[in-house]
Design a protein around this motif. Structure first.
Motif, PDB file in Angstrom:
ATOM      1  N   GLU A  38       0.827  -1.212   0.000  1.00 36.32           N
ATOM      2  CA  GLU A  38       0.000   0.000   0.000  1.00 36.32           C
ATOM      3  C   GLU A  38       0.864   1.265   0.000  1.00 36.32           C
ATOM      4  N   LEU A  63      -8.595   0.165  -4.672  1.00 35.88           N
ATOM      5  CA  LEU A  63      -8.104  -1.206  -4.806  1.00 35.88           C
ATOM      6  C   LEU A  63      -9.287  -2.163  -4.919  1.00 35.88           C
ATOM      7  N   ARG A  64      -9.369  -2.889  -6.025  1.00 33.85           N
ATOM      8  CA  ARG A  64     -10.445  -3.859  -6.226  1.00 33.85           C
ATOM      9  C   ARG A  64     -10.083  -5.211  -5.616  1.00 33.85           C
ATOM     10  N   ASP A  65      -8.867  -5.664  -5.870  1.00 41.02           N
ATOM     11  CA  ASP A  65      -8.423  -6.914  -5.262  1.00 41.02           C
ATOM     12  C   ASP A  65      -6.907  -6.958  -5.199  1.00 41.02           C
ATOM     13  N   SER A  66      -6.427  -7.858  -4.378  1.00 36.98           N
ATOM     14  CA  SER A  66      -4.995  -7.965  -4.133  1.00 36.98           C
ATOM     15  C   SER A  66      -4.617  -9.431  -3.997  1.00 36.98           C
ATOM     16  N   ARG A  67      -3.435  -9.755  -4.487  1.00 32.32           N
ATOM     17  CA  ARG A  67      -2.901 -11.113  -4.390  1.00 32.32           C
ATOM     18  C   ARG A  67      -1.464 -11.000  -3.902  1.00 32.32           C
ATOM     19  N   ARG A  93      -9.470   0.346 -15.497  1.00 26.23           N
ATOM     20  CA  ARG A  93      -8.648  -0.246 -14.422  1.00 26.23           C
ATOM     21  C   ARG A  93      -7.212  -0.422 -14.875  1.00 26.23           C
ATOM     22  N   THR A  95      -3.483  -2.779 -13.559  1.00 28.81           N
ATOM     23  CA  THR A  95      -2.908  -3.800 -12.686  1.00 28.81           C
ATOM     24  C   THR A  95      -1.516  -3.351 -12.260  1.00 28.81           C
ATOM     25  N   GLU A 113       0.189  -8.667  -6.766  1.00 29.22           N
ATOM     26  CA  GLU A 113      -0.380  -7.656  -7.649  1.00 29.22           C
ATOM     27  C   GLU A 113      -1.704  -7.171  -7.099  1.00 29.22           C
ATOM     28  N   GLY A 114      -2.077  -6.008  -7.561  1.00 29.88           N
ATOM     29  CA  GLY A 114      -3.358  -5.428  -7.189  1.00 29.88           C
ATOM     30  C   GLY A 114      -4.032  -4.876  -8.429  1.00 29.88           C
ATOM     31  N   VAL A 115      -5.332  -5.004  -8.478  1.00 30.88           N
ATOM     32  CA  VAL A 115      -6.103  -4.407  -9.566  1.00 30.88           C
ATOM     33  C   VAL A 115      -6.755  -3.154  -9.013  1.00 30.88           C
ATOM     34  N   LYS A 126     -18.216   3.236 -11.470  1.00 37.07           N
ATOM     35  CA  LYS A 126     -16.926   3.073 -12.135  1.00 37.07           C
ATOM     36  C   LYS A 126     -16.736   4.177 -13.156  1.00 37.07           C
TER      37      LYS A 126
END
Length: 149
Positions: A38, A63-67, A93, A95, A113-115, A126
């Motif tokens: 972050e 942030l939509r999602d994070s891995r 969006r 990445t 990664e984060g989208v 959106k």
């Protein structure tokens, strides 16, 4: 190894590991790595003048999602380099690739990664990635992101 792997990342922050970030298993707690992601992500957004764009247009990133993939445990004392870059740019969006590098271990400690989706906060929906972001992202990146419109 460190400089080779880091050279593709336009944003890099050196962050000291704090004693309080350790957990009962004697290593840095897993959530701390996400905070380090972050911090680099927010520095990247700062380079894109995101607050200025949000004030002018009402459009900003979220942030939509994070891995994340953890590779090695880290401990106090020490430091990390949290690095990020944009690898893919789409209409609404983008990445971001994240990397946590340990100078003490001369190794990658975590990667992920984060989208990021752009949101019109005035309309609560959106929105397209502002052209200002698009221009700065492609200008900053040493390896140009895949662009999908």
């Amino acid at each position: 190894m460190g400089s080779d792997i880091l050279e593709r990342f336009p944003v890099q922050l050196e962050i000291p590991i704090a004693w309080g970030e350790m957990d009962s298993f004697q290593h840095v707690n897993n959530l701390v790595y996400l905070r380090w992601f972050e911090s680099a992500r927010m520095a990247y957004f700062g380079n894109c003048n995101y607050l200025e764009v949000m004030q002018e247009t009402g459009i900003g990133p979220i942030l939509r999602d994070s891995r994340i993939r953890y590779r090695i445990p880290l401990t106090f004392p020490g430091s990390v380099i949290s690095a990020t870059r944009v690898t893919r740019l789409e209409q609404d969006r983008f990445t971001m690739e994240h990397l946590i590098y340990s100078p003490e271990h001369n190794a990658v400690a975590a990667e992920g990664e984060g989208v990021i989706v752009c949101v019109d906060y005035k309309q609560n929906c959106k929105a397209a990635v502002p052209q200002h972001y698009r221009d700065l992202i492609t200008e900053m990146e040493p390896i140009k992101p895949e662009i999908f419109d």
